[in-house]
Design a protein around this motif. Structure first.
Motif, PDB file in Angstrom:
ATOM      1  N   UNK A  10       0.836  -1.206   0.000  1.00 40.64           N
ATOM      2  CA  UNK A  10       0.000   0.000   0.000  1.00 40.64           C
ATOM      3  C   UNK A  10       0.870   1.256   0.000  1.00 40.64           C
ATOM      4  N   UNK A  11       1.919   1.243   0.805  1.00 39.63           N
ATOM      5  CA  UNK A  11       2.824   2.391   0.889  1.00 39.63           C
ATOM      6  C   UNK A  11       3.679   2.502  -0.370  1.00 39.63           C
ATOM      7  N   UNK A  49       6.453   9.110   3.017  1.00 41.02           N
ATOM      8  CA  UNK A  49       5.800   7.848   3.343  1.00 41.02           C
ATOM      9  C   UNK A  49       6.203   7.289   4.703  1.00 41.02           C
ATOM     10  N   UNK A  50       7.323   7.749   5.240  1.00 42.96           N
ATOM     11  CA  UNK A  50       7.804   7.169   6.495  1.00 42.96           C
ATOM     12  C   UNK A  50       7.943   8.177   7.632  1.00 42.96           C
ATOM     13  N   UNK A  80      -1.119   9.759  11.050  1.00 39.89           N
ATOM     14  CA  UNK A  80      -1.683   8.824  12.034  1.00 39.89           C
ATOM     15  C   UNK A  80      -1.547   7.389  11.521  1.00 39.89           C
ATOM     16  N   UNK A  81      -1.770   7.202  10.224  1.00 42.36           N
ATOM     17  CA  UNK A  81      -1.618   5.873   9.636  1.00 42.36           C
ATOM     18  C   UNK A  81      -0.182   5.380   9.692  1.00 42.36           C
ATOM     19  N   UNK A  82       0.775   6.274   9.462  1.00 44.03           N
ATOM     20  CA  UNK A  82       2.194   5.893   9.532  1.00 44.03           C
ATOM     21  C   UNK A  82       2.555   5.448  10.949  1.00 44.03           C
ATOM     22  N   UNK A  83       2.077   6.194  11.934  1.00 43.84           N
ATOM     23  CA  UNK A  83       2.323   5.810  13.329  1.00 43.84           C
ATOM     24  C   UNK A  83       1.688   4.450  13.619  1.00 43.84           C
TER      25      UNK A  83
END
Length: 238
Positions: free
Chosen positions: A118-119, A135-136, A150-153
C-alpha cells in the motif's frame, strides 16, 4: 503462565526464526492472493474504470494502493479479533494452541506485508508526488498529512507489536503483555487513517468494514475484561 506461552518458549531459537520467516512468507502470499478482494470494497465507478483499463495506466498505482490498503486493514482487523479470541480463551478448546498462534502470526504479517505494498505503490502515483520521507515520516506528506501521519504511526506500532512476539521470552510475560496492548492503539490509529484519509471511506461497503470490525473488536475487548475480572474473583473465593 499460559499453555500457549509455555509451548512457544519450548521451541528452540532456530524453530522460532523459522516460524517467523514462514509466517512472513505465507502472510505475503495470502495477502497477494486476496488483493483482488479489495476491489470489492471500492465504489462502483472505480470498479468500472478498473475493468475498462485492463492494461497499466496512470491510474493503476492508485487503484493498487487503495486495494492493498483495504486488504491490509481487513487482515489487521482479523488479526486483532483473532488475538482477542486467543487472549479471552474463547477458542481455546476448539483450536490447538500452536495452530491458533500460527494463524495470528500469518494475519499480522500479512497485514504488514499488504501495508508495505500500500505504501510502496504511492511512489508511482501520478497525481501526488511522494518521496520516501513523505511515506515514512508522519505529518509531512502532500495528501491529508495529519491523517496519513496517524496511519504511519499505526504502521510502526503494528510492526513493533508483531515483532515483539519474538522477544517475548526476553521481555517477560508481564512486560510483553503491556507492550502488546499497543495493538489496540495501532488498530485505532489505522482505522482513523482509513476513515479520514481513505477516498472510499464513505462507501457503504467500507463503512460496513470499519464499523463491523471496530464494534466486534470493542465487544471482544469488553468481554475479555469482564471475563478476566470474573476469573480473578473465582480464584480469590476458591
Amino acid at each position: 503462565m499460559s499453555t500457549l506461552s509455555q509451548e512457544t518458549q519450548k521451541l528452540p531459537i532456530t524453530a522460532q526464526i523459522g516460524s517467523f520467516l514462514i509466517s512472513l512468507l505465507v502472510g505475503l502470499i495470502v495477502g497477494v492472493i486476496v488483493l483482488g478482494a479489495g476491489q470489492f470494497f471500492l465504489d462502483a465507478n472505480a470498479l468500472t474504470e478498473t475493468g475498462a483499463a485492463l492494461g497499466i495506466t496512470d491510474k493503476t498505482s492508485w487503484y493498487f494502493t487503495r486495494s492493498a490498503g483495504t486488504v491490509a486493514y481487513l487482515l489487521l482487523a482479523l488479526s486483532t479479533v483473532w488475538g482477542l479470541l486467543l487472549s479471552s480463551k474463547i477458542i481455546k478448546e476448539s483450536v490447538p494452541a500452536v495452530l491458533s498462534l500460527a494463524m495470528h502470526n500469518v494475519l499480522a504479517w500479512g497485514a504488514l506485508g499488504m501495508t508495505a505494498l500500500h505504501i510502496g505503490a504511492l511512489l508511482f502515483d501520478s497525481y501526488y508526488t511522494y518521496t520516501l520521507a513523505d511515506l515514512f515520516i508522519p505529518f509531512v506528506g502532500p495528501y491529508r498529512p495529519e491523517w496519513v501521519g496517524v496511519g504511519i504511526i499505526g504502521f510502526y506500532l503494528m510492526f513493533l507489536t508483531t515483532l515483539s512476539f519474538y522477544w517475548r521470552k526476553q521481555l517477560g510475560q508481564k512486560r510483553w503483555r503491556k507492550l502488546h496492548y499497543l495493538t489496540f492503539v495501532a488498530f485505532a490509529a489505522v482505522t482513523a487513517h482509513g476513515v479520514m484519509a481513505g477516498t472510499d471511506s464513505g462507501s457503504p461497503r467500507m463503512l460496513a468494514l470499519f464499523w463491523g470490525s471496530g464494534l466486534l473488536a470493542l465487544f471482544l475487548t469488553f468481554y475479555r475484561i469482564l471475563a478476566g475480572k470474573e476469573a480473578s474473583r473465582r480464584r480469590k473465593t476458591a
